[in-house]
Enzyme design. Structure first.
Site, short mmCIF file in Angstrom:
data_model
loop_
_atom_site.label_atom_id
_atom_site.label_comp_id
_atom_site.label_asym_id
_atom_site.label_seq_id
_atom_site.Cartn_x
_atom_site.Cartn_y
_atom_site.Cartn_z
N PRO A 323 0.85 -1.19 0.00
CA PRO A 323 0.00 0.00 0.00
C PRO A 323 0.89 1.24 0.00
O PRO A 323 1.86 1.31 0.76
CB PRO A 323 -0.79 -0.12 1.31
CG PRO A 323 -0.04 -1.07 2.17
CD PRO A 323 0.76 -1.95 1.26
N GLN A 377 -6.53 -1.00 3.08
CA GLN A 377 -5.79 -0.81 4.32
C GLN A 377 -6.44 0.29 5.15
O GLN A 377 -6.77 1.36 4.62
CB GLN A 377 -4.33 -0.44 4.03
CG GLN A 377 -3.50 -0.48 5.31
CD GLN A 377 -2.09 0.03 5.11
OE1 GLN A 377 -1.88 1.11 4.58
NE2 GLN A 377 -1.12 -0.76 5.53
N CYS A 408 2.29 2.58 10.36
CA CYS A 408 2.27 3.99 9.96
C CYS A 408 3.07 4.86 10.94
O CYS A 408 2.76 4.90 12.13
CB CYS A 408 0.84 4.50 9.85
SG CYS A 408 0.75 6.18 9.24
N LYS A 447 -0.20 -4.96 9.16
CA LYS A 447 1.14 -4.56 8.72
C LYS A 447 1.86 -3.93 9.90
O LYS A 447 1.35 -3.02 10.54
CB LYS A 447 1.04 -3.57 7.55
CG LYS A 447 2.39 -3.22 6.94
CD LYS A 447 2.22 -2.71 5.52
CE LYS A 447 3.53 -2.28 4.89
NZ LYS A 447 3.87 -0.89 5.15
N ARG A 533 8.98 0.75 -2.60
CA ARG A 533 9.74 1.68 -3.44
C ARG A 533 10.30 1.01 -4.69
O ARG A 533 10.43 1.64 -5.74
CB ARG A 533 10.87 2.33 -2.61
CG ARG A 533 10.35 3.30 -1.55
CD ARG A 533 11.44 3.66 -0.58
NE ARG A 533 11.97 2.44 0.03
CZ ARG A 533 13.17 2.32 0.55
NH1 ARG A 533 14.01 3.35 0.54
NH2 ARG A 533 13.57 1.19 1.08
C1 LIG Z 1 5.41 6.97 -1.03
C2 LIG Z 1 5.18 5.94 0.02
C3 LIG Z 1 3.90 5.78 0.55
C4 LIG Z 1 3.65 4.80 1.52
N1 LIG Z 1 2.37 4.62 1.97
C5 LIG Z 1 2.10 3.59 2.83
C6 LIG Z 1 0.75 3.29 3.22
O1 LIG Z 1 -0.21 3.96 2.85
N2 LIG Z 1 0.57 2.23 4.05
C7 LIG Z 1 1.60 1.44 4.51
O2 LIG Z 1 1.38 0.49 5.24
N3 LIG Z 1 2.87 1.72 4.14
C8 LIG Z 1 3.14 2.75 3.31
N4 LIG Z 1 4.44 2.97 2.91
C9 LIG Z 1 5.50 2.05 3.38
C10 LIG Z 1 5.66 0.91 2.40
O3 LIG Z 1 4.48 0.17 2.24
C11 LIG Z 1 6.78 -0.06 2.81
O4 LIG Z 1 6.46 -0.66 4.03
C12 LIG Z 1 8.12 0.63 2.96
O5 LIG Z 1 8.33 1.57 1.92
C13 LIG Z 1 9.27 -0.36 2.95
O6 LIG Z 1 9.30 -1.10 1.75
P1 LIG Z 1 10.36 -0.79 0.57
O7 LIG Z 1 11.72 -0.87 1.19
O8 LIG Z 1 10.08 -1.87 -0.43
O9 LIG Z 1 10.06 0.58 0.08
C14 LIG Z 1 4.70 3.97 1.98
C15 LIG Z 1 5.99 4.15 1.44
C16 LIG Z 1 6.24 5.11 0.48
C17 LIG Z 1 7.63 5.26 -0.06
#
Ligand SMILES: Cc1cc2nc3c(=O)[nH]c(=O)nc-3n(C[C@H](O)[C@H](O)[C@H](O)COP(=O)(O)O)c2cc1C
Ligand SMILES: [Zn+2]
Ligand SMILES: [Zn+2]
Length: 662
Positions: A323, A377, A408, A447, A533
């Protein structure tokens, strides 16, 4: 220097070792990696300086009109090979794992501070701002009736006059007309020339195709009832009453389904039946007083014990697109689905806003037909609102699971006790999970982060509880709240948590940007991986993982992906000015991440790692270089190739501050 330059094969295990050890590995075991002889990040011939990089883009940009994408020759290697320049390695890791621009060492700390969190002072542009002379909606649809507001209507009613002041079309063909044979935006479409007849009538083509229905819209009648607080949450109240008396012994929560529920079938049809009924005194809803009890169980408890299966969630081994607030919108998820994402999830929605019937919050629940395994979510801090919200959604939308965001980190959420603050509010957390689980027919997932503070891991202690409370699956982001994106995700800890969660499946999340990263992650025994990301930088990552290969995608192929996104965006948000500009904003938010992808063909050392800041480089052609720019002005230029010129006085500052390169 805070980021790792992995040069030695043994350093490839860093992902599994966790952040502190990874750093040690780099500085103690392989000190030479940081010195001159280390394999470079990318081919020296591509390297350049910041100044030359931007000079090049500006000069070339003037040569080639930015609006005409054909003017960019994506395949032509028209680029004189740049002189090899030294790589300036800077740190300054920020929230999104991005390195903030900081020219002078002294500025670095300041820049880092500035970059934390979100851009809170973003200019807010009202959608109507763009269109002063708006045509009355009653005239957009031919079949529409007379204007309801009559003389009091503030919109234009003279189509001729409207067309005189309407800005020029943005392109010769309308994607809605092309795809479906009819454009619902009619004369207000910014590509209207493609479908207006000689008298200005909106043309319809033979063989009209029905647009696939986007599910989970907010029914107007339901919205009214929510606004007037006329909804009675029978099941939530029942569950909450039960929880306040302490949890029941008995079957596992997976097997308990609230009374009178259909375990199968689409729940979306009837919004206001007796389960979730408008509150009418005397008629609907349970008595508000305490329930009669027989020993430890109530009548209703007995009904609950009937063995009816809750719907199951089997996503082991599947690729889960995280998400993503703002960036993980429906058009972006369609792109990821096409590249092989299996599971998708809506952007985090705030329970209290959903309960108030807010249109913008409900928009976050929308599901495209291609999203075959889809969840939403939710965020909240209280058992009461969250359980009610779960009941509301259970009756009104079609999802395969509901996820609670207990990861969050945002201050606003955290201070109210929601998001990862729940990890420290065990009693409330339990009531939320049990309460929601009881009223949902679909599985409930959670999460988590490792914890709140950097050195105090909490997840492993919570996982057995979550399993007992009935969570169907947990996703663990291997970082704490405090840590944000400053260090590598701790996959060693995730591995430890797999055992603590068993037999409940645990998904792992953090730093996956290549199929090798995914393979290493899967070696920890997680049921699957979630990608955030990585998908923003390269949505084709899902294909790479499934096909176990690296994909040296060309800049023109990448532009095609962006073009598809704008088409999906126009379909979703509309092809009138408001829809075009909304599409543009979401494209720009995405571009603020996309620019961090380094084309594979330029790399000396595969694969690219998410925590490494790439040096300034010139791509193999103009477009490739333009796509590497971290300047908002260059992202705007890319948007203009696809959506035409920006409106006057256009400003853009990305939501995520870490992307606000100057
Ligand atoms: C732009 C952006 C928006 C995000 N929005 C959410 C969200 O709405 N809900 C959530 O659980 N995590 C959110 N995250 C966290 C990601 O879901 C993820 O847990 C975190 O980026 C780590 O994963 P990665 O290393 O693959 O980026 C967000 C991350 C980014 C970069
Ligand atoms: Zn009107
Ligand atoms: Zn159109």
């Amino acid at each position: 220097m805070t980021y790792t330059r992995q040069c030695h094969p043994s350093a490839r295990q860093d992902l599994l070792r966790g952040p502190s050890q990874a750093n040690n590995a780099q500085t103690l075991e392989n000190p030479h990696c940081l010195r001159k002889g280390a394999p470079p990040f990318m081919g020296l011939r591509y390297l350049t300086t910041k100044e030359q990089f931007h000079e090049f883009l500006e000069a070339k940009g003037q040569e080639k009109p930015s609006q005409d994408s054909e003017a960019v020759d994506p395949a032509g290697n028209d680029l004189a090979e740049p002189e090899a320049k030294r790589i300036r390695l800077e740190d300054g890791q920020t929230e999104d794992g991005q390195a903030e621009e900081a020219a002078e060492p002294g500025e670095q700390l300041q820049a880092q501070k500035r970059a934390r969190g979100q851009n809170k002072c973003r200019p807010h542009v009202k959608p109507t701002h763009y269109d002063k002379n708006k045509l009355c909606p009653s005239l957009v649809q031919e079949s529409a009736a007379k204007c309801f507001y009559g003389d009091r209507c503030r919109f234009l009613h003279d189509v001729g006059h409207y067309l005189e002041t309407k800005p020029a079309d943005l392109g010769p063909s309308c994607v809605l007309f092309e795809t479906f044979g009819r454009c619902p935006y009619g004369v207000t479409c910014r590509f209207a020339g493609a479908h207006l007849g000689p008298e200005g009538q909106n043309l319809v083509r033979e063989g009209l195709v029905q647009a696939p229905p986007v599910r989970n819209g907010l029914d107007k009648a339901l919205q009214q009832q929510l606004r007037k607080r006329k909804i009675h949450f029978k099941h939530a109240e029942q569950a909450l009453r039960q929880l306040s008396r302490g949890p029941l012994p008995g079957p596992t929560p997976e097997a308990t389904v609230p009374e009178g529920r259909e375990a199968e079938g689409a729940p979306g049809q009837d919004n206001c039946d007796s389960q979730l009924a408008p509150q009418e005194p005397d008629t609907v809803g349970p008595p508000s007083g305490p329930l009669r009890t027989f020993g430890p169980l109530t009548d209703e408890d007995v009904v609950r014990l009937r063995p009816r299966e809750k719907r199951r969630l089997d996503i082991s081994g599947k690729l889960y697109l995280a998400p993503l607030t703002t960036c993980g919108n429906l058009p972006f998820r369609r792109i990821c689905k096409r590249f092989g994402a299996d599971v998708t999830c809506g952007e985090m929605a705030v329970c209290t806003n959903l309960l108030q019937g807010q249109t913008s919050e409900w928009a976050l629940l929308k599901r495209h037909p291609c999203e075959d395994i889809f969840g939403v979510q939710l965020e909240g801090a209280f058992p009461d609102t969250m359980t009610k919200c779960a009941e509301l959604l259970n009756r009104t939308i079609e999802v395969d699971f509901v996820d609670i965001n207990v990861g969050c980190p945002i201050d606003l959420v955290f201070k109210k006790g929601g998001g990862c603050a729940l990890m420290n509010r065990l009693a409330k957390f339990q009531q939320i999970v049990r309460g929601m689980n009881q009223v949902l027919d679909v599985p409930l997932t959670v999460k988590l982060r490792t914890g709140v503070q950097e050195r105090v891991n909490l997840a492993h202690r919570l996982l057995p509880d979550l399993r007992d409370w009935g969570a169907a699956l947990v996703t663990l982001h291997g970082r704490s709240r405090e840590q944000r994106y400053t260090k590598l995700a701790d996959w060693q800890y995730i591995e430890q948590c797999v055992a603590a969660a068993s037999p409940m499946p645990l998904f792992g999340n953090g730093d996956i940007l290549s199929y090798e990263d995914a393979n290493r992650a899967l070696q920890t025994g997680v049921a699957g991986v979630m990608i955030a990301r990585g998908a923003l930088l390269k949505p084709w990552l899902f294909t790479e993982i499934k096909e176990q290969r690296h994909w040296d995608i060309s800049s023109s192929e990448r532009l095609d992906i962006l073009r598809d996104f704008t088409h999906y965006g126009l379909e979703h948000w509309g092809s009138d000015t408001q829809g075009v500009e909304k599409t543009r904003r979401f494209l720009l938010e995405w571009l603020s991440f996309l620019c961090r992808y380094v084309p594979l063909g330029l790399l000396e050392r595969l694969p690219q790692r998410i925590n490494e800041r790439p040096p300034y480089y010139l791509g193999r052609n103009y477009l490739e270089t333009l796509m590497a720019s971290q300047k908002a002005a260059d992202w705007i230029r890319i948007s203009e190739m696809l959506l035409g010129p920006v409106p006057p006085n256009f400003v853009f500052l990305p939501k995520h501050k870490a992307n606000a390169y100057k």
